[in-house]
Design a protein around this motif. Structure first.
Motif, PDB file in Angstrom:
ATOM      1  N   ALA A  26      -4.537   2.856   7.097  1.00 38.94           N
ATOM      2  CA  ALA A  26      -3.171   2.441   6.811  1.00 38.94           C
ATOM      3  C   ALA A  26      -2.880   2.620   5.335  1.00 38.94           C
ATOM      4  CB  ALA A  26      -2.947   0.992   7.233  1.00 38.94           C
ATOM      5  N   GLY A  27      -1.737   3.224   5.037  1.00 34.90           N
ATOM      6  CA  GLY A  27      -1.346   3.435   3.655  1.00 34.90           C
ATOM      7  C   GLY A  27      -0.125   4.322   3.589  1.00 34.90           C
ATOM      8  N   THR A  28       0.167   4.844   2.417  1.00 31.00           N
ATOM      9  CA  THR A  28       1.348   5.682   2.220  1.00 31.00           C
ATOM     10  C   THR A  28       0.990   7.057   1.662  1.00 31.00           C
ATOM     11  OG1 THR A  28       1.693   4.729   0.011  1.00 31.00           O
ATOM     12  CG2 THR A  28       2.831   3.674   1.857  1.00 31.00           C
ATOM     13  N   THR A  29      -0.256   7.472   1.771  1.00 33.15           N
ATOM     14  CA  THR A  29      -0.664   8.784   1.291  1.00 33.15           C
ATOM     15  C   THR A  29      -0.647   9.788   2.442  1.00 33.15           C
ATOM     16  OG1 THR A  29      -3.024   8.417   1.689  1.00 33.15           O
ATOM     17  CG2 THR A  29      -2.138   7.657  -0.414  1.00 33.15           C
ATOM     18  N   ASP A  30      -0.792  11.061   2.096  1.00 32.23           N
ATOM     19  CA  ASP A  30      -0.820  12.102   3.130  1.00 32.23           C
ATOM     20  C   ASP A  30      -2.037  11.982   4.033  1.00 32.23           C
ATOM     21  OD1 ASP A  30       1.554  13.246   2.349  1.00 32.23           O
ATOM     22  OD2 ASP A  30       0.621  14.691   0.988  1.00 32.23           O
ATOM     23  N   GLU A  31      -3.103  11.373   3.527  1.00 34.45           N
ATOM     24  CA  GLU A  31      -4.342  11.271   4.308  1.00 34.45           C
ATOM     25  C   GLU A  31      -4.327  10.106   5.285  1.00 34.45           C
ATOM     26  OE1 GLU A  31      -4.265  11.527   1.005  1.00 34.45           O
ATOM     27  OE2 GLU A  31      -4.760  13.669   0.878  1.00 34.45           O
ATOM     28  N   ASP A  32      -3.408   9.160   5.139  1.00 35.72           N
ATOM     29  CA  ASP A  32      -3.371   7.979   6.001  1.00 35.72           C
ATOM     30  C   ASP A  32      -2.673   8.300   7.308  1.00 35.72           C
ATOM     31  OD1 ASP A  32      -4.641   6.116   4.217  1.00 35.72           O
ATOM     32  OD2 ASP A  32      -2.796   6.138   3.022  1.00 35.72           O
ATOM     33  N   GLY A  33      -3.290   7.902   8.414  1.00 31.77           N
ATOM     34  CA  GLY A  33      -2.699   8.155   9.723  1.00 31.77           C
ATOM     35  C   GLY A  33      -1.671   7.127  10.131  1.00 31.77           C
ATOM     36  N   ILE A  34      -1.677   5.935   9.510  1.00 33.87           N
ATOM     37  CA  ILE A  34      -0.727   4.869   9.823  1.00 33.87           C
ATOM     38  C   ILE A  34       0.059   4.553   8.562  1.00 33.87           C
ATOM     39  CG2 ILE A  34      -0.441   2.493  10.635  1.00 33.87           C
ATOM     40  CD1 ILE A  34      -3.117   2.749  12.055  1.00 33.87           C
ATOM     41  N   TRP A  35       1.379   4.663   8.654  1.00 37.23           N
ATOM     42  CA  TRP A  35       2.208   4.374   7.487  1.00 37.23           C
ATOM     43  C   TRP A  35       2.345   2.865   7.314  1.00 37.23           C
ATOM     44  CZ3 TRP A  35       4.420   7.375   3.700  1.00 37.23           C
ATOM     45  CH2 TRP A  35       5.319   6.726   2.852  1.00 37.23           C
ATOM     46  N   LEU A  36       1.867   2.348   6.201  1.00 39.80           N
ATOM     47  CA  LEU A  36       1.979   0.915   5.918  1.00 39.80           C
ATOM     48  C   LEU A  36       1.880   0.716   4.420  1.00 39.80           C
ATOM     49  CD1 LEU A  36       2.164  -2.014   6.907  1.00 39.80           C
ATOM     50  CD2 LEU A  36      -0.327  -2.046   7.050  1.00 39.80           C
ATOM     51  N   ASN A  37       2.938   0.153   3.845  1.00 43.97           N
ATOM     52  CA  ASN A  37       2.955  -0.104   2.411  1.00 43.97           C
ATOM     53  C   ASN A  37       2.115  -1.345   2.103  1.00 43.97           C
ATOM     54  OD1 ASN A  37       3.620  -0.250  -0.339  1.00 43.97           O
ATOM     55  ND2 ASN A  37       5.462  -1.434   0.098  1.00 43.97           N
ATOM     56  N   GLN A  38       1.083  -1.170   1.307  1.00 48.36           N
ATOM     57  CA  GLN A  38       0.199  -2.277   0.930  1.00 48.36           C
ATOM     58  C   GLN A  38       0.245  -2.555  -0.573  1.00 48.36           C
ATOM     59  OE1 GLN A  38      -3.735  -1.318   2.362  1.00 48.36           O
ATOM     60  NE2 GLN A  38      -3.085  -1.154   4.480  1.00 48.36           N
ATOM     61  N   ASN A  39       1.255  -2.002  -1.252  1.00 51.46           N
ATOM     62  CA  ASN A  39       1.317  -2.118  -2.706  1.00 51.46           C
ATOM     63  C   ASN A  39       2.257  -3.208  -3.192  1.00 51.46           C
ATOM     64  OD1 ASN A  39      -0.370   0.178  -2.824  1.00 51.46           O
ATOM     65  ND2 ASN A  39       1.409   1.542  -2.703  1.00 51.46           N
ATOM     66  N   ASN A 152       9.227  -1.525   3.210  1.00 51.90           N
ATOM     67  CA  ASN A 152       9.194  -0.074   3.339  1.00 51.90           C
ATOM     68  C   ASN A 152      10.483   0.502   2.788  1.00 51.90           C
ATOM     69  OD1 ASN A 152       8.301   2.465   4.013  1.00 51.90           O
ATOM     70  ND2 ASN A 152       8.580   2.231   6.215  1.00 51.90           N
ATOM     71  N   CYS A 153      10.455   1.779   2.485  1.00 59.15           N
ATOM     72  CA  CYS A 153      11.671   2.479   2.099  1.00 59.15           C
ATOM     73  C   CYS A 153      12.510   2.776   3.339  1.00 59.15           C
ATOM     74  CB  CYS A 153      11.333   3.778   1.375  1.00 59.15           C
ATOM     75  SG  CYS A 153      10.734   3.561  -0.312  1.00 59.15           S
ATOM     76  N   VAL A 154      13.790   2.955   3.121  1.00 60.67           N
ATOM     77  CA  VAL A 154      14.700   3.392   4.177  1.00 60.67           C
ATOM     78  C   VAL A 154      15.140   4.807   3.836  1.00 60.67           C
ATOM     79  CG1 VAL A 154      16.883   2.984   5.352  1.00 60.67           C
ATOM     80  CG2 VAL A 154      15.476   1.051   4.627  1.00 60.67           C
ATOM     81  N   GLY A 155      14.766   5.751   4.683  1.00 58.08           N
ATOM     82  CA  GLY A 155      15.078   7.154   4.438  1.00 58.08           C
ATOM     83  C   GLY A 155      15.423   7.874   5.718  1.00 58.08           C
ATOM     84  N   ALA A 156      15.327   9.188   5.676  1.00 55.27           N
ATOM     85  CA  ALA A 156      15.730  10.002   6.827  1.00 55.27           C
ATOM     86  C   ALA A 156      14.877   9.723   8.056  1.00 55.27           C
ATOM     87  CB  ALA A 156      15.643  11.488   6.463  1.00 55.27           C
TER      88      ALA A 156
END
Length: 315
Positions: A26-39, A152-156
């Motif tokens: 879980a994270g927000t990098t290209d390598e993370d399979g689950i999108w989750l902001n932990q910052n 999380n961000c709100v985007g497209a």
């Protein structure tokens, strides 16, 4: 796998190839399979508070139904609205809002223009209307804003889920205020009166519903304005600061670029939208997708040549 298909606006191709990583991290990098902001610790707390407040409201309405203050059917409807709101909240939080990968490249239409920008933080191509989020530490395509309530961000990529969350939360607030107001003004028997505990719960509930109604109403108007003008919150604030809001050249967002090309009855549900032109919506492409598109064009050209050869042979 890529294949041709037919949609409501004509022929398109569907790309079923999975470009996402296979890691279960879980994270927000290209390598993370689950999108989750932990910052953002504050954002995580506010995200959890949404569940606590909606759960509290659902519990209060359920207790009112058990004591006869409202009917069971009214409580059931409210529970459905809360469930839909929480489902949309989860989708907004755990969906990639449109992060620009390191391999992003301009689309064919964008290459015709000379003004192509790069992100100084990500050191990657920066599509039009995208912004770098310092919290997510990513460039987000068509970023509207970073919402702490969603963490999380709100985007497209998750604009549909965010808008649905606002609509369902607004509906919960209005429906609850109507139920409580009806009970207060039209209570004519002892059966509909609240006991001491429920009275305190209802008072807190009323304050929460009023605050939620005002907040979600302003946010819905803000998002709808973005739909109608094509200008997100961040871009609108920048244009107002430079007094260039009237010089905007953006076009209104199409409904299929928000809710996808699926049937209209899927729009109210928090399911991922299938876009008619993914690159157009996101504002960028990748070498992998461009290569697959080239292969598809070559296959189409071969089929066309074969058909022309068959027609010539038959003549």
């Amino acid at each position: 796998m890529i294949r041709e298909d037919e949609g409501p606006s004509g022929q398109y191709y569907r790309d079923d190839f999975n470009d996402h990583p296979g890691r279960c991290s879980a994270g927000t990098t290209d390598e993370d399979g689950i999108w989750l902001n932990q910052n953002d610790g504050a954002g995580t707390i506010m995200c959890i508070m949404v569940w606590i407040l909606l759960g509290y409201s659902c519990l209060t309405i359920t207790l009112l139904a058990q004591t006869g203050g409202i009917s069971v059917y009214q409580s059931f409807i409210y529970t459905i609205l809360v469930t839909m709101a929480l489902a949309c909240h989860v989708k907004t939080t755990l969906s990639d809002p449109g992060s620009v990968p390191a391999s992003a490249v301009p689309t064919e239409a964008q290459r015709k223009y000379d003004k192509l920008s790069m992100c100084s933080q990500c050191q990657t191509y920066k599509p039009p209307l995208s912004h770098h989020c310092r919290i997510c530490n990513r460039c987000i395509s068509k970023m509207d804003h970073h919402c702490p309530w969603m963490n999380n961000c709100v985007g497209a990529g998750n604009l549909k889920h965010f808008f649905l969350f606002l609509v369902y939360t607004w509906s919960c607030s209005v429906y609850c205020l109507v139920l409580l107001g009806w009970n207060y003004f039209f209570c004519a028997s002892d059966d509909c009166e609240f006991n001491m505990v429920l009275t305190q719960l209802v008072r807190i509930m009323t304050l929460l519903c009023i605050g939620s109604f005002l907040f979600t109403s302003s946010m819905i108007m803000n998002v709808v304005y973005g739909f109608m003008t094509g200008v997100g919150t961040i871009d609108r604030l920048k244009k107002k600061a430079t007094n260039t809001i009237n010089d905007s050249m953006e076009e209104p967002l199409r409904m299929i670029d928000i809710f996808g090309i699926g049937p209209w009855y899927t729009w109210p549900f928090p399911v991922d939208a299938i876009f008619e032109d993914y690159d157009l919506v996101m504002g960028f492409s990748t070498p992998q997708r461009l290569l697959r598109e080239q292969i598809l064009r070559e296959r189409q050209d071969e089929k066309l040549q074969q058909q022309q050869g068959v027609n010539i042979g038959s003549v």
